[in-house]
Design a protein around this motif. Structure first.
Motif, PDB file in Angstrom:
ATOM      1  N   MET A 291       0.847  -1.203   0.000  1.00 31.33           N
ATOM      2  CA  MET A 291       0.000   0.000   0.000  1.00 31.33           C
ATOM      3  C   MET A 291       0.878   1.246   0.000  1.00 31.33           C
ATOM      4  O   MET A 291       1.813   1.327   0.787  1.00 31.33           O
TER       5      MET A 291
ATOM      6  N   GLU B 262      -0.816  -2.443  -8.792  1.00 31.57           N
ATOM      7  CA  GLU B 262      -0.136  -3.734  -8.704  1.00 31.57           C
ATOM      8  C   GLU B 262      -0.921  -4.825  -9.423  1.00 31.57           C
ATOM      9  O   GLU B 262      -0.352  -5.709 -10.062  1.00 31.57           O
TER      10      GLU B 262
ATOM     11  N   HIS C 294      -3.654   4.471  -7.059  1.00 30.93           N
ATOM     12  CA  HIS C 294      -2.374   3.801  -6.830  1.00 30.93           C
ATOM     13  C   HIS C 294      -2.545   2.364  -6.360  1.00 30.93           C
ATOM     14  O   HIS C 294      -1.812   1.473  -6.776  1.00 30.93           O
ATOM     15  N   ARG C 295      -3.488   2.172  -5.453  1.00 22.32           N
ATOM     16  CA  ARG C 295      -3.608   0.847  -4.845  1.00 22.32           C
ATOM     17  C   ARG C 295      -4.050  -0.217  -5.837  1.00 22.32           C
ATOM     18  O   ARG C 295      -3.968  -1.406  -5.534  1.00 22.32           O
TER      19      ARG C 295
ATOM     20  N   GLU D 160      -7.431   8.424   1.426  1.00 23.84           N
ATOM     21  CA  GLU D 160      -8.698   7.825   1.817  1.00 23.84           C
ATOM     22  C   GLU D 160      -9.468   8.746   2.767  1.00 23.84           C
ATOM     23  O   GLU D 160     -10.681   8.870   2.687  1.00 23.84           O
TER      24      GLU D 160
ATOM     25  N   ASN E 251      -1.470   6.524   1.042  1.00 28.98           N
ATOM     26  CA  ASN E 251      -2.815   6.030   0.787  1.00 28.98           C
ATOM     27  C   ASN E 251      -3.802   6.504   1.847  1.00 28.98           C
ATOM     28  O   ASN E 251      -4.926   6.867   1.542  1.00 28.98           O
TER      29      ASN E 251
END
Length: 519
Positions: A1, A84, A80-81, A9, A5
């Protein structure tokens, strides 16, 4: 993460508390291009939106449009999260969040962004944790198609309160409208391409409550125009946020649309005018003081801080470093007690670091960067790494300087900050020349020059010319013509900055060479 992040949030949660309509974006048509106003009109016409929510959107239309105009622009960090698990998204995040086109907005000096409905739906579904209606690859295809021939939203396309050619999104409807869907017997088609129009019923039926709502809006708009004012007026904070977004995209060229003799009509415009004068070396300092004084005397501490901050930057740009440090410290002392001004507090510390950089005070540079890091904000992260890189350059550590400035460059690309991306390319070129990697340096010099022209950043272009001269010298090439162009600069402070950086690179190169010889 990602380390950032959590703040993202928290910010998203705060926005949802202020305007809980994100799930309504899932009702948009994938193949249609919307403005913020079009989205609100769509939701007014869509029968799946309860009357209570339609009424709330009408009452808070100005706030809703502000929210929608910032929605996609601010979501890149939040995506971003998902990088991956979706490499295609990582590679194309900026494209996915880029408007299909822009067009003038109510005669103002800025343009409104027009986005494909699929862009809103794609992002909203991911951030809400929903099963996505469309894959990343399919979304990119729709974007490419829309860029060639965009289909703009049209109210006439509604049939019995549902838009023709529904995209068939297999998502969970908004929780507040479950009962309405059941009562009306409406279900989203499970297969793309199945439309309400296909049923053969093409008559348009709009509920009477909608007609009343539109009459209310029309009367309000007429009254607003009759009084000589816009019905939906931007707040000072919205004006400043909009300016900040355009600055990120265009850099100093944003001022092309603003007359230098322009008379500010409110506090936000006064801040922008003062900033314009502060960074313009052709304007004398008295012009900056004239604009900053009412800010410093403002009853609101945050505007007083912006006034001192502006004076500090103005003195820095004019080479009066001791005065710049005094004004910046005055700004910082106020901002430390203003919890809503963390972004400007961090950048004030970074400007303080720049003052100490010019003075050659290494420890003070490090201390200012450390203070900037301690500010609890997600803003100006790329600039933190840039100054960290300059600190490493000051003490002759080229390898660490490269690592830090590369981080700054990647973050600026993610943020879409073209102006600072050019600066970081130029800083990396400087480090590469010091490392004798002249091929990589050439790439970064060209990238910096292109961006300096695109953003009309003359200070950066001066820097690039200095780098070309340094690079040519290291390559054993003639550089007299470049040196002549550099001497034409009207900004002696920037010239000193360029020479200081080049001297640091040369010293670091000699230091590294001596160290390797000892080994």
């Amino acid at each position: 993460m990602p380390e950032n992040n959590q703040p993202i949030e928290e910010k998203a949660a705060a926005e949802k508390r202020n305007l809980d309509h994100e799930e309504l974006l899932l009702l948009l048509e994938l193949n249609v291009v919307y403005s913020t106003g079009d989205i609100l009109d769509h939701l007014q016409l869509d029968v799946r939106v309860p009357e209570a929510e339609k009424s709330e959107l009408r009452d808070r239309r100005s706030r809703a449009q502000s929210y929608l105009s910032r929605y996609l622009f601010q979501k890149e960090g939040a995506l971003h999260r998902f990088f991956e698990s979706d490499l295609l998204l990582a590679e194309n995040a900026k494209l996915i969040l880029t408007p299909i086109r822009k067009e003038p907005y109510r005669g103002k000096r800025v343009n409104q962004r027009l986005y494909l409905g699929a862009q809103y739906v794609y992002v909203a579904e991911r951030l809400l944790g929903r099963k996505t209606t469309i894959a990343t690859k399919e979304l990119l295809g729709l974007i490419a198609q829309a860029q060639e021939s965009p289909t703009r939203f049209s109210k006439s396309e509604f049939v019995r309160g549902i838009y023709k050619g529904r995209h068939g999104a297999s998502v969970v409807p908004h929780t507040k409208i479950q009962s309405l869907l059941k009562w009306a017997g409406l279900r989203r088609p499970a297969t793309p391409g199945v439309t309400v129009a296909a049923s053969g019923n093409t008559s348009i039926s709009i509920p009477k409550s909608l007609v009343r709502g539109f009459l209310f809006v029309a009367l309000g708009l007429t009254a607003g125009l009759a009084s000589g004012k816009y019905l939906y007026h931007e707040t000072d904070e919205e004006i400043l946020r909009r300016f900040e977004r355009i600055w990120v995209e265009k850099g100093p060229s944003v001022f092309e649309s603003i007359d230098k003799t322009y008379n500010p009509q409110n506090d936000a415009e006064l801040v922008i005018m003062a900033w314009q004068a502060a960074i313009d070396p052709e304007q004398n300092f008295s012009s900056v003081e004239k604009l900053a004084k009412p800010l410093i005397n403002h009853k609101s501490p945050k505007y007083a801080a912006k006034g001192y901050y502006t004076l500090g930057v103005a003195q820095l740009k004019r080479g009066n470093l001791d005065l710049a440090i005094i004004h910046l410290n005055n700004s910082i002392s106020i901002l430390e007690n203003e919890p809503g001004q963390k972004g400007i507090l961090r950048v004030a510390y970074l400007y303080l670091a720049e003052c100490y950089f010019y003075l050659g005070e290494t420890e003070s540079v490090f201390s200012s960067i450390d203070e900037a890091k301690s500010v609890d904000t997600n803003k100006f992260r790329s600039q933190l790494y840039r100054f960290e890189g300059l600190y490493w350059l000051m003490i002759g550590n080229l390898d660490q300087a490269e690592v830090s400035i590369e981080k700054a460059l990647r973050l600026s690309l993610l943020e879409g900050d073209s102006n600072m991306t050019g600066v970081y390319h130029s800083n990396l070129a400087l480090v590469m020349i010091g490392q004798n990697d002249l091929l990589s340096a050439y790439h970064h010099i060209n990238a910096a020059e292109n961006l300096s022209i695109e953003t009309k950043n003359d200070r950066l272009l001066d820097f690039v010319l200095g780098l070309r001269m340094y690079w040519s010298e290291e390559m054993g090439l003639p550089y007299e013509n470049i040196a002549h162009r550099l001497r034409q600069t009207t900004d002696p402070v920037n010239g000193g900055y360029v020479n200081s950086l080049i001297d640091l690179s040369k010293k670091a190169k000699i230091k590294n060479k001596d160290t390797s010889n000892e080994d």
